[in-house]
Enzyme design. Sequence first.
Site, PDB file in Angstrom:
ATOM      1  N   THR A 178       2.962 -11.419  -9.056  1.00 32.72           N
ATOM      2  CA  THR A 178       1.902 -11.074  -8.626  1.00 32.72           C
ATOM      3  C   THR A 178       0.580 -10.832  -9.230  1.00 32.72           C
ATOM      4  OG1 THR A 178       2.231  -8.837  -7.778  1.00 32.72           O
ATOM      5  CG2 THR A 178       3.452 -10.593  -6.984  1.00 32.72           C
ATOM      6  N   GLU A 179      -0.690 -10.774  -7.887  1.00 34.69           N
ATOM      7  CA  GLU A 179      -1.864 -11.133  -8.855  1.00 34.69           C
ATOM      8  C   GLU A 179      -1.757  -9.383  -9.378  1.00 34.69           C
ATOM      9  OE1 GLU A 179      -2.482 -12.710  -5.963  1.00 34.69           O
ATOM     10  OE2 GLU A 179      -4.235 -14.444  -6.448  1.00 34.69           O
ATOM     11  N   TYR A 180      -1.214  -8.073  -8.792  1.00 37.01           N
ATOM     12  CA  TYR A 180      -1.290  -6.817  -8.515  1.00 37.01           C
ATOM     13  C   TYR A 180      -0.374  -6.779 -10.156  1.00 37.01           C
ATOM     14  CZ  TYR A 180      -3.685  -4.875  -4.908  1.00 37.01           C
ATOM     15  OH  TYR A 180      -4.830  -4.423  -4.034  1.00 37.01           O
TER      16      TYR A 180
ATOM     17  N   ASP B  63       1.128  -1.420   0.464  1.00 37.14           N
ATOM     18  CA  ASP B  63      -0.198   0.051   0.045  1.00 37.14           C
ATOM     19  C   ASP B  63       0.947   1.309  -0.277  1.00 37.14           C
ATOM     20  OD1 ASP B  63      -1.817  -1.593   0.158  1.00 37.14           O
ATOM     21  OD2 ASP B  63      -2.430  -1.634   2.263  1.00 37.14           O
TER      22      ASP B  63
HETATM   23  N1  SAH Z   1       1.022  -9.037  -2.738  1.00 37.37           N
HETATM   24  C1  SAH Z   1      -0.389  -8.440  -3.667  1.00 37.37           C
HETATM   25  C2  SAH Z   1      -1.285  -7.827  -2.893  1.00 37.37           C
HETATM   26  C3  SAH Z   1      -0.645  -6.153  -2.962  1.00 37.37           C
HETATM   27  S1  SAH Z   1      -2.064  -5.518  -2.180  1.00 37.37           S
HETATM   28  C4  SAH Z   1       0.381  -8.890  -4.646  1.00 37.37           C
HETATM   29  O1  SAH Z   1       0.894  -8.335  -5.146  1.00 37.37           O
HETATM   30  O2  SAH Z   1      -0.522  -8.639  -5.332  1.00 37.37           O
HETATM   31  C5  SAH Z   1      -1.039  -5.068  -1.103  1.00 37.37           C
HETATM   32  C6  SAH Z   1      -1.809  -6.226   0.693  1.00 37.37           C
HETATM   33  O3  SAH Z   1      -1.467  -5.452   1.252  1.00 37.37           O
HETATM   34  C7  SAH Z   1      -3.357  -6.293   0.946  1.00 37.37           C
HETATM   35  O4  SAH Z   1      -4.116  -7.256   0.665  1.00 37.37           O
HETATM   36  C8  SAH Z   1      -2.500  -5.017   1.848  1.00 37.37           C
HETATM   37  O5  SAH Z   1      -3.945  -5.980   3.011  1.00 37.37           O
HETATM   38  C9  SAH Z   1      -1.817  -5.509   2.630  1.00 37.37           C
HETATM   39  N2  SAH Z   1      -1.076  -5.016   3.743  1.00 37.37           N
HETATM   40  C10 SAH Z   1      -1.238  -3.964   3.801  1.00 37.37           C
HETATM   41  N3  SAH Z   1      -0.355  -3.015   4.627  1.00 37.37           N
HETATM   42  C11 SAH Z   1      -0.493  -4.463   5.694  1.00 37.37           C
HETATM   43  C12 SAH Z   1       0.649  -5.221   6.695  1.00 37.37           C
HETATM   44  N4  SAH Z   1       0.718  -3.242   7.733  1.00 37.37           N
HETATM   45  N5  SAH Z   1       0.309  -5.821   7.445  1.00 37.37           N
HETATM   46  C13 SAH Z   1       0.363  -6.967   6.393  1.00 37.37           C
HETATM   47  N6  SAH Z   1      -0.692  -6.731   5.664  1.00 37.37           N
HETATM   48  C14 SAH Z   1      -1.225  -5.314   4.921  1.00 37.37           C
END
Ligand code: SAH
Length: 213
Positions: A191-193, A117
Amino acid sequence: MRLKNVRGSKEAITSNEFVVHDPESFKGKWKEVFANNNPIHIEIGMGKGKFLIQLAMENPEINYIGIEKYSSVLIRAIEKRMEVELPNLYFILFNAEHINDIFAENEIAQIYLNFSDPWPKERHARRRLTSKEYLARYDKLLAPDSEVIFKTDNRDLFVFSLEQVELANWEIHNSTYDLHHSEYSIGNVMTEYEEKFSAMGKPIHRLVTFRVK
Ligand code: SAH
């Protein structure tokens, strides 16, 4: 990530065998969970789990732990996880802010941060998973020469991360603003993103960093 309240996700997670429910009690003892001495790699903010499930299938000699703070997202990873036989992958529903409560010194051999994020507001900078505050937390649990591997499409977050790494006195093993067109693309697991953003034509940035101990 847009959050939907997935009905029943909390209950489904509570009873799931692939989720470690009291992670604090395994601090310093994660080898017991896997019943071997293989190195442990973690992904923080695992999302729906595609990346880590693929890595766990490709590398049976490495143990993986996926950390996700939202049950509505974790449930999707659990659904995928149920379809494969994998002794080397567990999940934790946990906010990584308190990561030092669940892993002891030197316990972890690699950290993946994928599309974390961005927390664009300056006053939220310390919540970014690559902030110097988080790097200090990682430093405590990483074994010597262990790496943090960070991917993002977000240029501002990437530039911020490069600055934080320098401030925290970590070394950069390698970094690229366009992973998919670089020499580091070989063997890259998407990854999905990453699939979503690269399909939109966005370059993927990647940083591999470690702290000399
Ligand atoms: N890694 C995945 C998702 C990316 S979105 C991809 O690349 O497809 C970022 C994810 O991190 C979200 O699911 C969010 O809920 C999680 N996230 C954000 N801050 C976090 C934290 N402090 N501890 C655990 N998970 C967290």
